[in-house]
Scaffold this active site. Sequence first.
Site, PDB file in Angstrom:
ATOM      1  CD  GLN A  82      -6.213   1.262   1.254  1.00  0.00           C
ATOM      2  OE1 GLN A  82      -5.648   1.342   2.345  1.00  0.00           O
ATOM      3  NE2 GLN A  82      -6.100   0.199   0.471  1.00  0.00           N
ATOM      4  CE1 TYR A 132      -2.795  -1.697 -10.331  1.00  0.00           C
ATOM      5  CE2 TYR A 132      -1.610   0.363 -10.142  1.00  0.00           C
ATOM      6  CZ  TYR A 132      -1.916  -0.777 -10.847  1.00  0.00           C
ATOM      7  OH  TYR A 132      -1.318  -0.982 -12.058  1.00  0.00           O
ATOM      8  CD  GLU A 133      -1.803  -4.206  -3.860  1.00  0.00           C
ATOM      9  OE1 GLU A 133      -2.407  -4.864  -2.996  1.00  0.00           O
ATOM     10  OE2 GLU A 133      -1.018  -4.717  -4.665  1.00  0.00           O
ATOM     11  N   GLY A 134      -6.855  -2.340  -2.874  1.00  0.00           N
ATOM     12  CA  GLY A 134      -7.890  -1.837  -1.965  1.00  0.00           C
ATOM     13  C   GLY A 134      -8.253  -0.436  -2.389  1.00  0.00           C
ATOM     14  NE  ARG A 189      -4.130  -2.137   1.422  1.00  0.00           N
ATOM     15  CZ  ARG A 189      -5.157  -2.621   2.115  1.00  0.00           C
ATOM     16  NH1 ARG A 189      -5.280  -2.347   3.394  1.00  0.00           N
ATOM     17  NH2 ARG A 189      -6.071  -3.363   1.520  1.00  0.00           N
TER      18      ARG A 189
END
Lengths: 603, 603
Positions: free
Chosen positions: B449, B442-444, B296
Amino acid sequence: MAQQYVDMDTLKFLLYRVHDLQTVLDQARYADYDQASVDLFLNATKDFSDKELFPFFREMDAAPAHFKEGEIIVHPQVEKYMKKAGEMGLIAALFDYEVGGLQMPNTVVSAAAYIQETANNHLPGYVGLTNGAAELIIHFGSKALNETYVPKMLTGDWGGTMCLTEPQAGSSLSDIITVAEQAEDGYTISGQKIFISGGDYREAENIVHLVLARIKGAPAGTKGISLFVVPKKRRTENGDLISNDVNTVGDFQKMGQKGYCTTHLSFGDEKDCKGWLVGEANQGLKYMFMMMNGARIAVGRGAAAITMAAYQASLAYAKERPQGRSLTRTGKKDVSQEQTLIINHPDVKRMLLFQKVVSEGALSLVLLTAKYHDLSTTHADPKEREKYLLLLEMLTPIVKTYPSEMGSVSVSNGLQVLGGYGFCTDFILQQYFRDIRIFPIYEGTTGIQSLDLLGRKVTMENGKGVLLLSEEIGKTIREALGIDTLAPYAKQLSGKLELSQEVLQFLIPFVKKGDYQRFLSDATVFMEFFGNIVVGWLWLNISIQAEKALVSGETQYTGDFYTSKIHAMKFYFKYELPKTTALAEILTNKEVLTVAEENSWFA
Amino acid sequence: MAQQYVDMDTLKFLLYRVHDLQTVLDQARYADYDQASVDLFLNATKDFSDKELFPFFREMDAAPAHFKEGEIIVHPQVEKYMKKAGEMGLIAALFDYEVGGLQMPNTVVSAAAYIQETANNHLPGYVGLTNGAAELIIHFGSKALNETYVPKMLTGDWGGTMCLTEPQAGSSLSDIITVAEQAEDGYTISGQKIFISGGDYREAENIVHLVLARIKGAPAGTKGISLFVVPKKRRTENGDLISNDVNTVGDFQKMGQKGYCTTHLSFGDEKDCKGWLVGEANQGLKYMFMMMNGARIAVGRGAAAITMAAYQASLAYAKERPQGRSLTRTGKKDVSQEQTLIINHPDVKRMLLFQKVVSEGALSLVLLTAKYHDLSTTHADPKEREKYLLLLEMLTPIVKTYPSEMGSVSVSNGLQVLGGYGFCTDFILQQYFRDIRIFPIYEGTTGIQSLDLLGRKVTMENGKGVLLLSEEIGKTIREALGIDTLAPYAKQLSGKLELSQEVLQFLIPFVKKGDYQRFLSDATVFMEFFGNIVVGWLWLNISIQAEKALVSGETQYTGDFYTSKIHAMKFYFKYELPKTTALAEILTNKEVLTVAEENSWFA
């Protein structure tokens, strides 16, 4: 059925009920129209859009218009669309019967253009510019110019363009250097024009350029600019079309709106380019700007349309896509539950409601501005015409900007609703995201619109425009105060109207001191502030009509439909309107941080 | 010299002075490094980026990675970059000496990755994921797995990926259904994985996939997920590489980051796909998430890098492009004046300063988070390690989100600086605009988040993370209060810190009532609110160091350099920080408009 790209119910509710089209149709010029005939026209336009616009939207992006061997190659649908639009009377819809027009209200034609733009924002520009060019000739051109050019333009056989921008001048039109030299039979034109939308395409029989140029010896700056008709092909005495030395020297490949060609034109490379003066010499910019209100409303409308189409696409996805689960009262998810649809996640609802308030709010703004335009030209009472003209002047920079700027944010939210798929070319959101990004630049960037709003419109006639607009907003507030469920929101908006007065009381003294740089330095922030309040007003207005319909048990639309409008208003007042608190704080901050010819700030 | 895409002075000022890298270098693990050796490393990385990254940036966009006959075709520079990065030790830089690493601080490796990402954001992901996959094997894998895979990955001969997402599950990992079945010599894997970045490319000798899958009979939900090494090719007993039945069945064509392939993989179509368990069964998600902080931070860093590169491009354009004139004291322009550079228009300055505060603020956030990461793992004092771990946990969702979200807005402003040219493919801004749009996904996603920040991090250990972070912010405020010129800003930030307490005091009671849906419904608004304050803190911190340098007459950088940092802080405090007033108003509004399984709001 084609994929849903427009909400016709909302469009008609706004047009007929919220903005009361009847007050426009009541004007003598529109005697032949009533709501039923307008409805038929809009439904036919929707049908036309389903068949001739939406199916080509994605392929026009995949195979961009492009320059090849001195020509621009566009999608074959461009020619077909132009001809069909001509047949349906769409190019001439606004014009008088006597020139072959339909004499329709601007408000109705705007609604029809909006429908087309939701379906495919790459095509309508070809018609829009042809219409705009024809309008200039009709209003300011000689009889001969009218006879030579207008009929072929209105059938869609010939295209039209507006040629303003030059490489060295950009947005600064005072620096135009294209030259017009008096010759025996008119003028000889030479110069370069860039960013010319719809500037050329192989299939067009002819293209009629409306060109800003400077007659040799004319004064410097904007006072020396004249307007010319410069066709790609000119007629010989026996009626043949021959080349007029207008050359397509290249194009601009873009991130979006790839089907709508953007060209670089060169006039008079062989010193054989003829131009015909429109109206009087040195009045060109004035003529162009008399058409500019229309062009700016059209840009805002296009952005509003993309915003709506993106909202429809996100909403359809969110209603179908299962993912994750709702939170339980322990704060955990229960994996034995079935997956929920993503529309049930509060954050997705927030994004969709944001898309809803921006897309419908922007549409409402477009329709209201078009209505002001109609009433400013056709109202029987000259005083009313004057009032509506001032209101139109006030709203024009806002209608250009709010849909462009907030629409871009809204479409980005719409992309986010789809997660990773939103970024993939298999889904349509990324195309809307790319397409809409040109709208804050077209026809005067957001910065320029903001200078216009604060620097010209707010101060015009000693603030009469602001006063008139505030009166209109005040009427809505008073009406809403009389409805219990809406009164709290009316009070909130009333506070914002006062806040706008405070902001102006802070800013206006800079004008009086002659400090225009400081006065205008945060014009773009003021635009965001004021546009936000204006759209808040429009939402309060929508909710009044929805509430009345609910109370009187109207069945034109479902109860859910009316309730959704009131819910959207509440959403706007909770999530959007408070932003003006911060914007006012910025606008009344005394620190000056952007005014100075000072590059050390970027050391 | 290559076009300017990164500001090395600002990077080093933030790294060495503002975030005092020395406190990291003082830890025993980094005994071999000092500022001079770090400087050499960063300069070498810049040189490498000039030669091997930036020159390929635009061509990787023009010729996207794509699927062809069961393979992914990428730009030839991918292979070259992987090998060179391996040679330079970039893939292994973070790891222990004993596994062939350089044992460098995360903060320094992040700075180096940042430089590369400013030069070309399509390439570093190949290295980043290979590094991440290797890290998982090193931390949790058996000796045999380490010996078989890690050395080839660290040289860049073999790539690595993370395989999480499946078509039916999306962001909801509890719904993963890829199956691992116990076999004689390990596990047999079968399932589909989508959105796999760097998932395959023709030139790779092998690709090592780290795959989340469910062992037959494992519990439902996230508790039944295990982690496997599943190589594209596996070794036979005699050491040959043979196919492991991992099939590339397609790819995702995207709006941006086109050179960074995104693939759809199918495991075990022929029932001959072997996987090796990493660590213990059913602990897969835990392992994956122990690496997720790093992933992240890396996403936030990539977004910060694009934001910086776009700022540099806009700034260069604004300093060269003449257009229009400054306003005179009559409010008019004097056309006899020469044109001015667009950087001299206040609105352009406002946009550039906005780009500056976002790009440098985001970079500062990235470096600080990386520093916390280092101190949380290497500080000699276990209490300090615990403190830094909590601070890291607090900042991780913010460092993922602020650069992604505000960076996207900043790049859009950067495009606007160029006007029509910004939209054209001849200019680089539109590529940055498209590339950065994936980062909030991306990535959550930002929504996820934000749930992490408010739902987990704010409430963890009874709010200890918030308390620690507030203490750090408090230290900066106290220091700034002692410097006359900065005291007003310190007071402003102090007020914002109090405001954040008020917001939390409004929200926390919902948790106590078990109303998690309501508690978290505006988590994304809270993220924007809290992230804005955190970056305000970082700017105040930057201005303290700049002010000290000015006062003490330091000559490391020019006086203009230091002054520009203070000016940027003021800009942030005038134009950005006030937004939190409105966001707090939204967050503490009692109306609930997004929580309900209610689709009639969209009728």
